[in-house]
Design an enzyme around this catalytic site. Structure first.
Site, PDB file in Angstrom:
ATOM      1  N   TYR A   1       5.199   8.670   9.732  1.00 19.87           N
ATOM      2  CA  TYR A   1       4.011   9.298   9.159  1.00 19.87           C
ATOM      3  C   TYR A   1       4.401  10.512   8.310  1.00 19.87           C
ATOM      4  O   TYR A   1       5.556  10.858   8.176  1.00 19.87           O
ATOM      5  CB  TYR A   1       3.030   9.669  10.270  1.00 19.87           C
ATOM      6  CG  TYR A   1       2.167   8.510  10.743  1.00 19.87           C
ATOM      7  CD1 TYR A   1       2.539   7.180  10.496  1.00 19.87           C
ATOM      8  CD2 TYR A   1       0.986   8.724  11.431  1.00 19.87           C
ATOM      9  CE1 TYR A   1       1.750   6.125  10.924  1.00 19.87           C
ATOM     10  CE2 TYR A   1       0.192   7.681  11.866  1.00 19.87           C
ATOM     11  CZ  TYR A   1       0.573   6.378  11.606  1.00 19.87           C
ATOM     12  OH  TYR A   1      -0.222   5.335  12.038  1.00 19.87           O
TER      13      TYR A   1
ATOM     14  N   LEU B   1       0.830  -1.209   0.000  1.00 18.33           N
ATOM     15  CA  LEU B   1       0.000   0.000   0.000  1.00 18.33           C
ATOM     16  C   LEU B   1       0.862   1.256   0.000  1.00 18.33           C
ATOM     17  O   LEU B   1       1.877   1.315   0.671  1.00 18.33           O
ATOM     18  CB  LEU B   1      -0.898  -0.001   1.239  1.00 18.33           C
ATOM     19  CG  LEU B   1      -1.717   1.255   1.540  1.00 18.33           C
ATOM     20  CD1 LEU B   1      -3.071   0.868   2.147  1.00 18.33           C
ATOM     21  CD2 LEU B   1      -0.987   2.221   2.484  1.00 18.33           C
TER      22      LEU B   1
ATOM     23  N   GLU C   1      -6.007  17.030   8.500  1.00 18.29           N
ATOM     24  CA  GLU C   1      -4.760  16.380   8.148  1.00 18.29           C
ATOM     25  C   GLU C   1      -4.055  17.112   7.006  1.00 18.29           C
ATOM     26  O   GLU C   1      -4.657  17.860   6.241  1.00 18.29           O
ATOM     27  CB  GLU C   1      -5.024  14.928   7.733  1.00 18.29           C
ATOM     28  CG  GLU C   1      -5.445  14.036   8.877  1.00 18.29           C
ATOM     29  CD  GLU C   1      -5.296  12.559   8.553  1.00 18.29           C
ATOM     30  OE1 GLU C   1      -4.797  11.822   9.428  1.00 18.29           O
ATOM     31  OE2 GLU C   1      -5.676  12.145   7.441  1.00 18.29           O
TER      32      GLU C   1
ATOM     33  N   ASP D   1      -0.178   8.961   1.328  1.00 22.39           N
ATOM     34  CA  ASP D   1       0.173  10.378   1.187  1.00 22.39           C
ATOM     35  C   ASP D   1       1.507  10.635   0.489  1.00 22.39           C
ATOM     36  O   ASP D   1       2.530  10.035   0.857  1.00 22.39           O
ATOM     37  CB  ASP D   1       0.264  11.044   2.560  1.00 22.39           C
ATOM     38  CG  ASP D   1      -0.983  10.889   3.384  1.00 22.39           C
ATOM     39  OD1 ASP D   1      -1.939  10.259   2.916  1.00 22.39           O
ATOM     40  OD2 ASP D   1      -0.994  11.389   4.519  1.00 22.39           O
TER      41      ASP D   1
END
Length: 486
Positions: free
Chosen positions: A100, A38, A219, A41
């Site tokens: 992240y 996967l 976000e 962003d």
């Protein structure tokens, strides 16, 4: 925690799954996608030492949102991407549960990555760390200890996705955050030396200033300025992805949204003074968490994730991969409205060309193709009309102008994806319509009237679906140009 196997597990997963992934006929031709697993962003979008750099969230071990790394690709033209060594892995105490999202900046001939390290305890409680990594060659990164530890008073541990820039010799970052009242916000930090950061304050958010109830989390915020091509005035834009908006007619129909506000950033207060309504950037099914950068040609270029969180029911999962990024777009402001245009480099991959020009009533097949660019111009409009693309057995993607409702409609219901819903945008009374469409093996991106509106959606036609059909209820003048991609 033993981090020594993180890289080893990544390599093993790629070797085991790569062959089945590469055989999938839905694999994209000109979109960034993961080797396996996967991606989501886009991160650290930048230009360094003559190359465009794109980092992106990647789980090499599966098609779920775990084991997040920063994958890394470079390009000279934004279209042909070379995969590099993974830049950041969850192999530190402050990123053990995922590296992240974040951004990048070039300063003093070094490339800095500013990202969020995610940590969870055995009960699922989160800690968030805003961290930096630095490189002199654009390939090898030295990671620094966290610069921002958790959140300021009044907010939850949901703080992430720093977007960094420099102004008047000082560094700034806007970060998405959630208040203790469970409202999405954007906060501003500053630094004199890029390493030590100071909390300046909240600049925008749900129930802040002119914004009322507007989601439980904001976000991937992005801040930048553009000159209005019509008025010459400088416009400040705050782009973000709010979570928790309810659908309103044709608006907010995805699980989560992405859009922008025009305003003015006051660094002293600090405050982003809002001067417009929130506008969705993309009207399609699959667009989220875009990131922009200014290149050495002075262009503001943006790339988004062609997906949406918590919407993972895609047919490619059985083939061990999911998601991709959008094609790059240039952002412009004209008369107070944001436009997105395909980058000029798209012309370089045009191959064989076909042309069609005639009056159409009913349906007419005008060609075939699976990966191509299509420019369609319609005039003498008096009824419904449009295009059917990737047409075949149990497959077609329909782009239609609804004359009565004055809306452009994207219908991808005839395909392998589970989401059969349509997307619409109101265009009003129009005399002419121009669509510039990019079709890849499993996606469509539609630019309406020079990028005034854009639709980005994944499509999953059967393998041999390749017909291109134009249709109109009443006689309509149609001019088409189509280029197969090289």
């Amino acid at each position: 925690m033993d981090f020594t196997k993180v890289k080893e597990n990544e390599k093993k997963s790629v070797l085991e799954k790569k062959e089945i992934v590469e055989k999938d006929f839905w694999r994209q031709k000109y979109h960034i996608q993961g080797i396996v697993g996967l991606i989501n962003d886009p991160n650290g979008f930048s230009q360094f030492k003559g190359k465009y750099h794109m980092f992106y969230q990647w789980n090499p071990l599966g098609t779920n949102h775990k084991n997040k790394t920063w994958a890394h690709s470079v390009s000279s033209d934004l279209l042909h991407w070379e995969r590099m060594e993974t830049a950041l892995r969850p192999d530190t105490w402050y990123s053990k549960d995922g590296v992240y999202s974040g951004s990048a900046i070039v300063d003093d001939e070094k490339l800095y990555l500013f990202y969020t390290g995610n940590v969870k305890d055995s009960e699922g409680n989160r800690e968030s760390y805003q961290c930096l990594a630095v490189s002199s060659d654009g390939e090898n990164f030295e990671r620094w200890e966290p610069s921002i530890v958790n959140q300021p008073d009044g907010y939850t541990r949901h703080i992430r996705d720093p977007k960094i820039w420099k102004k008047d010799g000082k560094f700034y970052a806007v970060i998405g955050i959630q208040s203790e009242n469970l409202e999405g916000k954007a906060v501003l930090y500053s630094s004199e030396n890029i390493k030590d950061w100071k909390f300046e304050g909240e600049i925008a958010g749900a129930n802040h200033g002119k914004i009322k109830d507007f989601g439980f989390m904001w976000e991937c915020p992005d801040y930048f300025q553009l000159k209005d091509e019509k008025t010459g005035k400088i416009k400040d834009l705050l782009v973000f992805s709010p979570q928790g908006l309810e659908p309103e007619g044709d608006l907010y129909n995805n699980k989560y949204q992405t859009g922008y506000l025009f305003g003015k950033l006051d660094y002293e207060k600090p405050e982003f003074e809002i001067l417009s309504a929130f506008v969705e950037i993309d009207r399609g099914h699959d667009f989220y968490a875009p990131q922009s950068m200014e290149d050495d040609k002075g262009r503001r270029i943006v790339v988004g994730w062609m997906g949406v969180p918590e919407d993972e029911d895609f047919p490619t999962v059985k083939n061990e991969w999911i998601h991709c990024l959008t094609l790059p777009r240039e952002l412009k402001v004209r008369d107070g409205k944001l436009y997105q245009e395909p980058i000029s480099e798209m012309i370089s991959i045009r191959g064989e060309k076909i042309e069609f020009e005639d009056f159409v009533k009913g349906e007419k097949e005008i060609g075939k193709g699976k990966t191509y660019e299509l420019i369609a111009k319609f005039s003498d409009i008096s009824s419904d009309f449009g295009l059917k693309l990737r047409v075949g057995r149990d497959s077609e993607t329909v782009v239609k102008f609804d004359f009565k409702d004055k809306k452009l409609v994207l219908n991808r219901s005839c395909g392998a994806q589970s989401d059969k819903s349509v997307r619409k945008v109101f265009l009003g009374d129009i005399k002419d319509l121009e669509l510039r469409i990019f079709v890849d093996n499993s996606s469509i991106e539609i630019f309406v009237n020079n990028g005034e509106e854009v639709f980005s959606s994944r499509i999953f036609p059967l393998e041999n679906a390749d017909k291109i059909i134009v249709f109109a209820e009443n006689e309509t003048k149609v001019k088409l140009e189509k280029w197969e991609w090289k």
